[in-house]
Design an enzyme around this catalytic site. Sequence first.
Site, PDB file in Angstrom:
ATOM      1  N   GLY A  64      17.890  35.384  38.854  1.00 32.57           N
ATOM      2  CA  GLY A  64      16.815  34.950  39.750  1.00 32.57           C
ATOM      3  C   GLY A  64      16.723  35.764  41.025  1.00 32.57           C
ATOM      4  N   ASP A 114      19.912  38.305  27.358  1.00 38.39           N
ATOM      5  CA  ASP A 114      19.754  37.477  28.553  1.00 38.39           C
ATOM      6  C   ASP A 114      19.568  36.013  28.137  1.00 38.39           C
ATOM      7  OD1 ASP A 114      19.369  37.036  31.303  1.00 38.39           O
ATOM      8  OD2 ASP A 114      17.182  37.265  31.142  1.00 38.39           O
ATOM      9  N   HIS A 115      20.356  35.119  28.701  1.00 36.63           N
ATOM     10  CA  HIS A 115      20.235  33.672  28.439  1.00 36.63           C
ATOM     11  C   HIS A 115      20.296  33.295  26.960  1.00 36.63           C
ATOM     12  CE1 HIS A 115      19.446  32.583  32.611  1.00 36.63           C
ATOM     13  NE2 HIS A 115      18.638  33.619  32.688  1.00 36.63           N
ATOM     14  N   HIS A 121      14.930  31.347  39.307  1.00 37.04           N
ATOM     15  CA  HIS A 121      14.033  32.143  38.461  1.00 37.04           C
ATOM     16  C   HIS A 121      12.571  31.995  38.879  1.00 37.04           C
ATOM     17  CE1 HIS A 121      17.519  31.809  35.585  1.00 37.04           C
ATOM     18  NE2 HIS A 121      17.259  33.094  35.529  1.00 37.04           N
ATOM     19  N   ASP A 171      13.323  40.346  36.833  1.00 43.17           N
ATOM     20  CA  ASP A 171      12.253  40.308  35.834  1.00 43.17           C
ATOM     21  C   ASP A 171      10.899  40.060  36.500  1.00 43.17           C
ATOM     22  OD1 ASP A 171      10.738  40.144  33.567  1.00 43.17           O
ATOM     23  OD2 ASP A 171      11.558  38.260  32.847  1.00 43.17           O
ATOM     24  N   SER A 175      14.585  38.363  41.938  1.00 41.44           N
ATOM     25  CA  SER A 175      13.373  39.087  42.330  1.00 41.44           C
ATOM     26  C   SER A 175      13.046  38.749  43.778  1.00 41.44           C
ATOM     27  CB  SER A 175      12.195  38.688  41.428  1.00 41.44           C
ATOM     28  OG  SER A 175      12.264  39.416  40.217  1.00 41.44           O
ATOM     29  N   GLU A 184      27.578  31.412  32.267  1.00 44.92           N
ATOM     30  CA  GLU A 184      26.983  30.870  33.503  1.00 44.92           C
ATOM     31  C   GLU A 184      27.552  29.498  33.820  1.00 44.92           C
ATOM     32  OE1 GLU A 184      22.776  31.374  34.036  1.00 44.92           O
ATOM     33  OE2 GLU A 184      22.623  29.690  35.429  1.00 44.92           O
ATOM     34  N   ASP A 204      24.478  31.225  27.727  1.00 49.83           N
ATOM     35  CA  ASP A 204      24.123  30.370  28.859  1.00 49.83           C
ATOM     36  C   ASP A 204      24.296  28.899  28.495  1.00 49.83           C
ATOM     37  OD1 ASP A 204      23.080  28.981  30.949  1.00 49.83           O
ATOM     38  OD2 ASP A 204      21.090  29.911  30.900  1.00 49.83           O
ATOM     39  N   ASN A 221      19.916  40.454  38.412  1.00 49.85           N
ATOM     40  CA  ASN A 221      18.863  40.333  37.391  1.00 49.85           C
ATOM     41  C   ASN A 221      17.467  40.305  38.007  1.00 49.85           C
ATOM     42  OD1 ASN A 221      20.982  39.952  35.630  1.00 49.85           O
ATOM     43  ND2 ASN A 221      20.191  38.062  34.755  1.00 49.85           N
TER      44      ASN A 221
HETATM   45  P1  13P Z   1      13.673  36.654  38.405  1.00 53.05           P
HETATM   46  O1  13P Z   1      12.762  35.612  37.827  1.00 53.05           O
HETATM   47  O2  13P Z   1      13.984  36.362  39.832  1.00 53.05           O
HETATM   48  O3  13P Z   1      13.187  38.031  38.217  1.00 53.05           O
HETATM   49  O4  13P Z   1      15.075  36.529  37.602  1.00 53.05           O
HETATM   50  C1  13P Z   1      15.253  37.142  36.365  1.00 53.05           C
HETATM   51  C2  13P Z   1      16.488  36.697  35.664  1.00 53.05           C
HETATM   52  O5  13P Z   1      17.362  36.071  36.212  1.00 53.05           O
HETATM   53  C3  13P Z   1      16.622  37.077  34.253  1.00 53.05           C
HETATM   54  O6  13P Z   1      17.750  36.508  33.673  1.00 53.05           O
HETATM   55  O1  G3H Z   2      15.408  34.392  33.277  1.00 52.96           O
HETATM   56  C1  G3H Z   2      14.541  34.576  32.439  1.00 52.96           C
HETATM   57  C2  G3H Z   2      13.870  35.873  32.333  1.00 52.96           C
HETATM   58  O2  G3H Z   2      12.962  36.068  33.385  1.00 52.96           O
HETATM   59  C3  G3H Z   2      13.234  36.016  30.993  1.00 52.96           C
HETATM   60  O3  G3H Z   2      12.042  35.323  30.913  1.00 52.96           O
HETATM   61  O4  G3H Z   2      12.329  33.990  28.853  1.00 52.96           O
HETATM   62  O5  G3H Z   2      10.042  34.448  29.768  1.00 52.96           O
HETATM   63  O6  G3H Z   2      11.374  36.278  28.690  1.00 52.96           O
HETATM   64  P1  G3H Z   2      11.410  34.977  29.456  1.00 52.96           P
HETATM   65 ZN    ZN Z   3      18.250  34.571  34.467  1.00 61.50          ZN
END
Ligand code: 13P
Ligand code: G3H
Ligand code: ZN
Length: 307
Positions: free
Chosen positions: A210, A82-83, A178, A254, A212, A134, A104, A252
Amino acid sequence: MPLTGPKEMFAKAYAGRYAVGAFNVNNMEIIQGIVWAAQEERAPLILQVSAGARKYASQPYLIKLVEAALVEADLPICLHLDHGQDFDICKACIDGGFTSVMYDGSHLPFEENIAVTKQVVEYAHSKGVWVEAELGRLAGVEDEVSSEKSIYTDPDQAVEFVEKSGCDSLAIAIGTSHGAYKFTGEPKLDFERLEKISNMLPGYPIVLHGSSSVPQEFVEMANAYGGEIPGARGVPEDLLRKAATYGVCKINIDTDIRLAMTATIRKFFKENPSVFDPRGYLKPARQAVKDMVQHKIKHVLGCSDAI
Ligand code: 13P
Ligand code: G3H
Ligand code: ZN
């Protein structure tokens, strides 16, 4: 079953107008909660690892934990970076056995983003690995970097970006962000823009970061048992469900997992102040992750019984 790439998952999701959940993982309890939920729902799954997760748990631990999940679960599971912020981290994950990586370059000028994405695509494809890129910028916090303003994805640029970079899926900005603070006013997504991008890239998997929903019951629970998460607001679930019918194949999540775990642990300590066996509080926290993910699969992603 070995780790799988997302190609077949996305083809089925696109045709079935649902999305596959991509959940961030940092430790064993999170992995177990997510995998158990997907197993019960017979849902395909993407487990994703951020640079922060690699720093916290280390790549070998996370890979072995996900492989352990595959010993128990009879599910298609994709392991995704991720990213990824540069070519090197993408390469390290590809070489380590990830089946999908995100590069990203959304913070870079358009042509530079294309150039680095293309470099990642060339290496990844030579190893049979999927690449998400992205275009556009989400507001919010990611890897401790906060971006105040979002820049929505331009549809013409999206087509040019996909053609020139060769990326396999594209994360776009249409109003999600996010973290726990996504909207101050009325929550809305730019469906017109999403529809346009989706129509201009027929059959092509779109990704929403983003996503959630920041359920108020967990915000209230976390607040009631200590700490303050005031004014938190996420993407309404019905908007995400609608997005999945417009070619969004990966969603996604998190923050909601973090909220569920933290609220549950705070409640546990308030009610059981003398317990100090970590299993005492990690068990209900893991159950909260499972319940949260099961809810997402059934009511947000729409991917129950999709395998
Ligand atoms: P949230 O912060 O909305 O859960 O998004 C997570 C995300 O995009 C991880 O790449
Ligand atoms: O988009 C980012 C994810 O929520 C991951 O978060 O970099 O704190 O692990 P993190
Ligand atoms: Zn993300």
